[in-house]
Motif scaffolding. Structure first.
Motif, PDB file in Angstrom:
ATOM      1  N   PHE A  84       4.706   0.587  -9.640  1.00  0.00           N
ATOM      2  CA  PHE A  84       4.937   1.254 -10.741  1.00  0.00           C
ATOM      3  C   PHE A  84       4.436   0.722 -11.896  1.00  0.00           C
ATOM      4  O   PHE A  84       3.830   1.312 -12.969  1.00  0.00           O
ATOM      5  N   CYS A  85       4.606  -0.552 -12.316  1.00  0.00           N
ATOM      6  CA  CYS A  85       4.327  -1.190 -13.489  1.00  0.00           C
ATOM      7  C   CYS A  85       2.925  -1.651 -13.345  1.00  0.00           C
ATOM      8  O   CYS A  85       2.217  -1.101 -14.305  1.00  0.00           O
ATOM      9  N   GLU A  86       2.220  -1.352 -12.164  1.00  0.00           N
ATOM     10  CA  GLU A  86       0.770  -1.845 -12.061  1.00  0.00           C
ATOM     11  C   GLU A  86       0.288  -0.453 -12.372  1.00  0.00           C
ATOM     12  O   GLU A  86      -0.913  -0.461 -13.021  1.00  0.00           O
ATOM     13  N   ALA A  87       0.737   0.827 -11.880  1.00  0.00           N
ATOM     14  CA  ALA A  87       0.240   2.043 -12.130  1.00  0.00           C
ATOM     15  C   ALA A  87       0.377   2.392 -13.616  1.00  0.00           C
ATOM     16  O   ALA A  87      -0.776   2.957 -14.394  1.00  0.00           O
ATOM     17  N   ILE A  88       1.363   1.921 -14.324  1.00  0.00           N
ATOM     18  CA  ILE A  88       1.618   2.263 -15.690  1.00  0.00           C
ATOM     19  C   ILE A  88       0.504   1.370 -16.510  1.00  0.00           C
ATOM     20  O   ILE A  88      -0.414   1.777 -17.408  1.00  0.00           O
ATOM     21  N   GLU A 103       0.868  -1.174   0.044  1.00  0.00           N
ATOM     22  CA  GLU A 103       0.166  -0.006   0.043  1.00  0.00           C
ATOM     23  C   GLU A 103       0.774   1.335   0.127  1.00  0.00           C
ATOM     24  O   GLU A 103       0.708   2.189  -0.766  1.00  0.00           O
ATOM     25  N   VAL A 104       1.927   1.176   0.998  1.00  0.00           N
ATOM     26  CA  VAL A 104       2.762   2.432   0.732  1.00  0.00           C
ATOM     27  C   VAL A 104       3.540   2.582  -0.606  1.00  0.00           C
ATOM     28  O   VAL A 104       3.492   3.856  -1.199  1.00  0.00           O
ATOM     29  N   ALA A 105       4.113   1.610  -1.072  1.00  0.00           N
ATOM     30  CA  ALA A 105       4.618   1.530  -2.368  1.00  0.00           C
ATOM     31  C   ALA A 105       3.440   2.329  -3.528  1.00  0.00           C
ATOM     32  O   ALA A 105       3.857   3.207  -4.464  1.00  0.00           O
ATOM     33  N   GLN A 106       2.428   1.805  -3.661  1.00  0.00           N
ATOM     34  CA  GLN A 106       1.193   2.289  -4.515  1.00  0.00           C
ATOM     35  C   GLN A 106       1.028   3.912  -4.393  1.00  0.00           C
ATOM     36  O   GLN A 106       0.788   4.596  -5.243  1.00  0.00           O
ATOM     37  N   LYS A 107       0.969   4.347  -3.032  1.00  0.00           N
ATOM     38  CA  LYS A 107       0.858   5.783  -2.789  1.00  0.00           C
ATOM     39  C   LYS A 107       1.783   6.399  -2.954  1.00  0.00           C
ATOM     40  O   LYS A 107       1.709   7.490  -3.482  1.00  0.00           O
ATOM     41  N   LEU A 108       3.044   5.748  -2.849  1.00  0.00           N
ATOM     42  CA  LEU A 108       4.355   6.504  -3.219  1.00  0.00           C
ATOM     43  C   LEU A 108       4.461   6.819  -4.693  1.00  0.00           C
ATOM     44  O   LEU A 108       4.956   7.944  -4.975  1.00  0.00           O
ATOM     45  N   VAL A 109       4.038   5.963  -5.456  1.00  0.00           N
ATOM     46  CA  VAL A 109       4.034   6.020  -6.812  1.00  0.00           C
ATOM     47  C   VAL A 109       3.106   7.097  -7.397  1.00  0.00           C
ATOM     48  O   VAL A 109       3.510   8.111  -8.252  1.00  0.00           O
TER      49      VAL A 109
END
Length: 246
Positions: free
Chosen positions: A182-186, A135-141
């Motif tokens: 990052f891959c998921e967001a892209i 979750e932290v990584a997602q929000k940081l992205v």
């Protein structure tokens, strides 16, 4: 300037008085009503704006309104003295970001950006303490994306990641999650473009540019550290090899 410095304590005083008697959920709603984004249906001149809290759940990158809401949280967090009070403001921010339902990550990131580094760092650190690295990584992205959209830089996020990775355990786990996020967001943005959603191709370019800038900051920082270590090593070797005068 003097008037503004006098206005903030007064605003805080009344804000605390208004929020204090209510539950966490009601406080979140009151803050959204007071400072949240107002949406106008075109033409704006003939329509009455409405509070866009549902828009926060399905409309990308709402900037107007979140700046004021973020500043309200910044003020509330800044006045806190005890760890319990700080935790309560963080809980309030979390409640806001799921009112009326969970916001889109991009809008969460906008609020975090405007709320300031201190509360955002503590928010992430608390999440990491409970092993919520994904979750932290997602929000940081998305915070990286927002900072890049607003400033064309990612230095704030990079410094925050450095601070969050102060322990080797946190660093290892978070660094494993960030590339995945990052891959998921892209992929999500690319999928939304194909579905002719609200996003366009510039959104895809923006997040790729944000990731590139973050990687550049990381490279430059590591390069500077390596250069300093090399200089120190050379200096140390020179001092050891310099012959002593008799």
């Amino acid at each position: 300037k003097d008037n503004k410095s006098q206005t903030i304590p007064e605003a805080l005083f009344w804000l605390n008085r208004i929020l204090k008697p209510h539950s966490l959920q009601m406080r979140a709603k009151l803050l959204l009503i007071t400072y949240g984004p107002l949406i106008s249906v075109s033409p704006a001149s003939t329509s009455i704006p409405y509070i866009g809290w549902w828009d926060l759940t399905d409309t990308f990158f709402i900037n107007e309104g979140l700046e004021e809401l973020g500043f309200a949280l910044y003020m509330l967090y800044g006045q806190t003295k005890s760890p319990e009070d700080k935790s309560n403001v963080i809980l309030l921010m979390e409640e806001i970001m799921k009112t009326p339902q969970n916001w889109l990550f991009e809008n969460m990131a906008s609020l975090l950006f405007f709320a300031g580094d201190d509360i955002t760092y503590q928010y992430f650190y608390t999440k990491m303490s409970t092993e919520n690295y994904s979750e932290v990584a997602q929000k940081l992205v998305y915070l990286t994306l927002i900072e890049h959209k607003l400033t064309k830089k990612t230095k704030i996020v990079y410094k925050m990641i450095e601070k969050l990775c102060s322990s080797s355990e946190h660093k290892h786990k978070l660094m494993n999650e960030l590339p995945i996020a990052f891959c998921e967001a892209i992929t999500d943005i690319d999928g939304a473009i194909e579905l002719e959603d609200e996003r366009d191709i510039t959104e895809l370019h923006e997040i790729i540019a944000a990731q590139s800038d973050l990687m550049k900051n990381s490279f430059l920082s590591n390069f500077d550290m390596s250069s300093q270590e090399s200089k120190q090593s050379l200096t140390s070797n020179d001092s050891q090899t310099t012959p002593k005068e008799e």
